[in-house]
Design a protein around this motif. Structure first.
Motif, mmCIF file in Angstrom:
data_model
loop_
_atom_site.group_PDB
_atom_site.id
_atom_site.type_symbol
_atom_site.label_atom_id
_atom_site.label_comp_id
_atom_site.label_asym_id
_atom_site.label_seq_id
_atom_site.Cartn_x
_atom_site.Cartn_y
_atom_site.Cartn_z
ATOM 1 N N ASN A 135 29.851 24.621 29.088
ATOM 2 C CA ASN A 135 31.313 24.557 29.138
ATOM 3 C C ASN A 135 31.830 23.295 28.474
ATOM 4 O OD1 ASN A 135 31.328 26.953 30.562
ATOM 5 N ND2 ASN A 135 31.324 25.952 32.556
ATOM 6 N N TRP B 67 31.650 36.646 17.406
ATOM 7 C CA TRP B 67 32.261 35.818 18.455
ATOM 8 C C TRP B 67 33.499 36.525 19.003
ATOM 9 C CZ3 TRP B 67 30.459 30.928 20.012
ATOM 10 C CH2 TRP B 67 29.461 30.371 19.232
ATOM 11 N N THR B 68 33.797 36.241 20.274
ATOM 12 C CA THR B 68 35.040 36.707 20.892
ATOM 13 C C THR B 68 35.664 35.561 21.681
ATOM 14 O OG1 THR B 68 33.959 37.472 22.933
ATOM 15 C CG2 THR B 68 34.176 39.059 21.119
ATOM 16 N N ARG B 69 36.998 35.599 21.746
ATOM 17 C CA ARG B 69 37.752 34.645 22.573
ATOM 18 C C ARG B 69 38.641 35.442 23.518
ATOM 19 N NH1 ARG B 69 40.608 30.143 18.923
ATOM 20 N NH2 ARG B 69 41.496 32.018 17.982
ATOM 21 N N GLU C 24 32.624 33.695 23.779
ATOM 22 C CA GLU C 24 31.401 34.482 23.909
ATOM 23 C C GLU C 24 30.766 34.709 22.545
ATOM 24 O OE1 GLU C 24 30.183 38.206 26.646
ATOM 25 O OE2 GLU C 24 31.670 38.684 25.107
ATOM 26 N N CYS C 25 29.442 34.529 22.500
ATOM 27 C CA CYS C 25 28.662 34.793 21.281
ATOM 28 C C CYS C 25 27.827 36.039 21.535
ATOM 29 C CB CYS C 25 27.774 33.600 20.948
ATOM 30 S SG CYS C 25 26.662 33.872 19.543
ATOM 31 N N GLN C 26 27.850 36.991 20.592
ATOM 32 C CA GLN C 26 27.139 38.256 20.732
ATOM 33 C C GLN C 26 26.167 38.437 19.563
ATOM 34 O OE1 GLN C 26 30.210 41.231 20.936
ATOM 35 N NE2 GLN C 26 30.684 40.793 23.083
ATOM 36 N N CYS D 139 26.046 28.648 18.498
ATOM 37 C CA CYS D 139 25.278 29.741 19.103
ATOM 38 C C CYS D 139 23.928 29.845 18.391
ATOM 39 C CB CYS D 139 26.051 31.048 19.003
ATOM 40 S SG CYS D 139 25.178 32.479 19.692
ATOM 41 N N SER E 24 24.539 38.681 24.824
ATOM 42 C CA SER E 24 25.630 37.717 24.678
ATOM 43 C C SER E 24 25.390 36.496 25.544
ATOM 44 C CB SER E 24 26.973 38.363 25.056
ATOM 45 O OG SER E 24 26.960 38.763 26.413
ATOM 46 N N SER E 25 26.116 35.445 25.207
ATOM 47 C CA SER E 25 26.156 34.202 25.975
ATOM 48 C C SER E 25 27.587 33.694 25.932
ATOM 49 C CB SER E 25 25.199 33.165 25.381
ATOM 50 O OG SER E 25 25.322 31.919 26.052
ATOM 51 N N SER E 26 28.102 33.242 27.056
ATOM 52 C CA SER E 26 29.505 32.822 27.111
ATOM 53 C C SER E 26 29.636 31.473 27.805
ATOM 54 C CB SER E 26 30.370 33.859 27.848
ATOM 55 O OG SER E 26 29.922 34.014 29.180
ATOM 56 N N THR F 24 37.782 31.761 27.299
ATOM 57 C CA THR F 24 36.386 32.175 27.471
ATOM 58 C C THR F 24 35.816 32.518 26.098
ATOM 59 O OG1 THR F 24 36.804 33.045 29.687
ATOM 60 C CG2 THR F 24 34.825 33.803 28.568
#
Length: 388
Positions: A165, A191-193, A231-233, A178, A244-246, A229
């Motif tokens: 974090n 990636w997502t936000r 997140e890497c996928q 990532c 994934s990892s967030s 938040t």
């Protein structure tokens, strides 16, 4: 031609019987000594005089994920005796028409597609690994020939966002890294936000080989606006859902920047002091200039002081009481008025005084003279002198 076919059938039946007997004695497992016999059987399929029948192998190209099961199905039209399966050129399973299969290990198995239907056989590779990637061959030992399919095995590795974090100030640029490792083939990274896909222009991805697998590093940069938040996928074709990892981005209020305010205050204060200094210099200059007398003022001042000095000197040396002055229209003076103004002379003595003469220092000035007398009654008369 028929004789050759008949001899071939006999040989195949003998081999089939040999395989069945050995399978019963070894609990459905093919020994290393029987593999040459199997190889000879495969050669018989290609011997001249064998007429190829028709059968279908599906799928012809199969891609699966490592540690999953790979399944192929062979559909045979017509009568058949023995079906063999080879993986990457090595025979791994024999499946006779009777259904008593012989396999090299528990990793391989075969069965009829449905009960009572002997025309379809399903071949399964359990817990497939990348060692099984390559051609899969199905041979039907009668008049049907062989078919080849291609097996591709993919491997999924790990995904992790480095650093965990993150806490950042508002409008500060943040960076997330990532890292994926032990993937085959190269994974697709996104990636997502807050669940929304990030444009590919906001992140960069690099790949490198690590033995027979691939490692990747993807870097995402953006400005912190609010809590997010991230997140890497990573995924490959055979994954039903990406790995994934967030992490969580915490945005704090940016402290006020006093630099601009201080600069403005200092600038305004400096300008104000400069203006006050200029006004003070001008005021002092005018005041000083006003205090410096010019020639005419100095001459006027000297002349005025000279006149005042002359008048003062005349008043001190010559100023006397005018005894002969009487107001106009008055012919007599009462004793009370005389007594109030002047004290009576003792013993009635008559005093005579010299007349006062007022002189002027300027040429052409007029003067008046007066005598002071005291009459017999002791009354004193005086006159005032006015200088013009």
């Amino acid at each position: 031609m028929k004789a050759e076919i008949s001899s071939t059938k006999v040989i195949m039946r003998v081999a089939s019987f040999d395989i069945r007997s050995k399978a019963n004695s070894t609990n459905m497992t093919v020994s290393q000594k029987s593999r040459p016999n199997l190889f000879h059987i495969c050669l018989l399929l290609c011997a001249p005089g064998v007429v190829s029948g028709q059968f279908q192998l599906e799928p012809l190209n199969l891609t699966v994920l490592q540690d999953s099961d790979a399944q192929f199905s062979a559909t045979v039209q017509g009568k058949w005796d023995v079906m063999s399966w080879s993986v990457r050129g090595s025979p791994v399973l024999f499946f006779p028409f009777s259904g008593n299969m012989t396999a090299s290990s528990k990793q391989f198995s075969a069965r009829f597609c449905s009960s009572g239907d002997t025309s379809c056989v399903e071949f399964t590779i359990h817990n497939v690994t990348r060692r099984e990637s390559g051609p899969v061959i199905c041979d039907v030992l009668w008049e049907h020939g062989s078919k080849t399919a291609q097996l591709n095995v993919q491997e999924s590795g790990t995904v992790s966002i480095m650093g965990g974090n993150v806490t950042a100030e508002q409008d500060e640029q943040v960076e997330f890294q990532c890292v994926t490792s032990a993937w085959f083939p190269i994974p697709s990274i996104s990636w997502t936000r807050n669940g929304q896909a990030v444009a590919s222009s906001l992140y960069t991805t690099t790949n490198m080989t690590d033995g027979d697998t691939f490692n990747s590093t993807s870097v995402l940069k953006f400005q912190a606006v609010s809590n997010t938040t991230v997140e890497c996928q990573a995924t490959v074709q055979t994954l039903t859902s990406p790995q994934s990892s967030s992490v969580f981005l915490v945005v704090v209020t940016k402290p006020p920047d006093w630099t601009v305010l201080i600069a403005v205050v200092v600038s305004i204060g400096g300008c104000a002091l400069l203006v006050l200094l200029i006004i003070g210099i001008i005021f002092c200059y005018k005041r000083r200039k006003e205090k410096q007398p010019n020639y005419q003022d100095e001459m006027r001042r000297v002349r005025t002081q000279s006149q005042i000095s002359s008048v003062s000197a005349a008043g001190l040396t010559q100023g006397q009481v005018n005894a002969g002055y009487m107001p106009e229209g008055q012919t007599s003076v009462t004793p009370s008025e005389l007594n109030e103004s002047y004290p009576s002379q003792a013993n009635g003595t008559k005093v005579s005084e010299m007349p006062d003469v007022v002189n002027s220092n300027r040429a052409g000035d007029d003067y008046n003279s007066a005598y002071h007398t005291v009459d017999e009654s002791g009354l004193r008369k005086h006159r005032h002198v006015t200088i013009v």
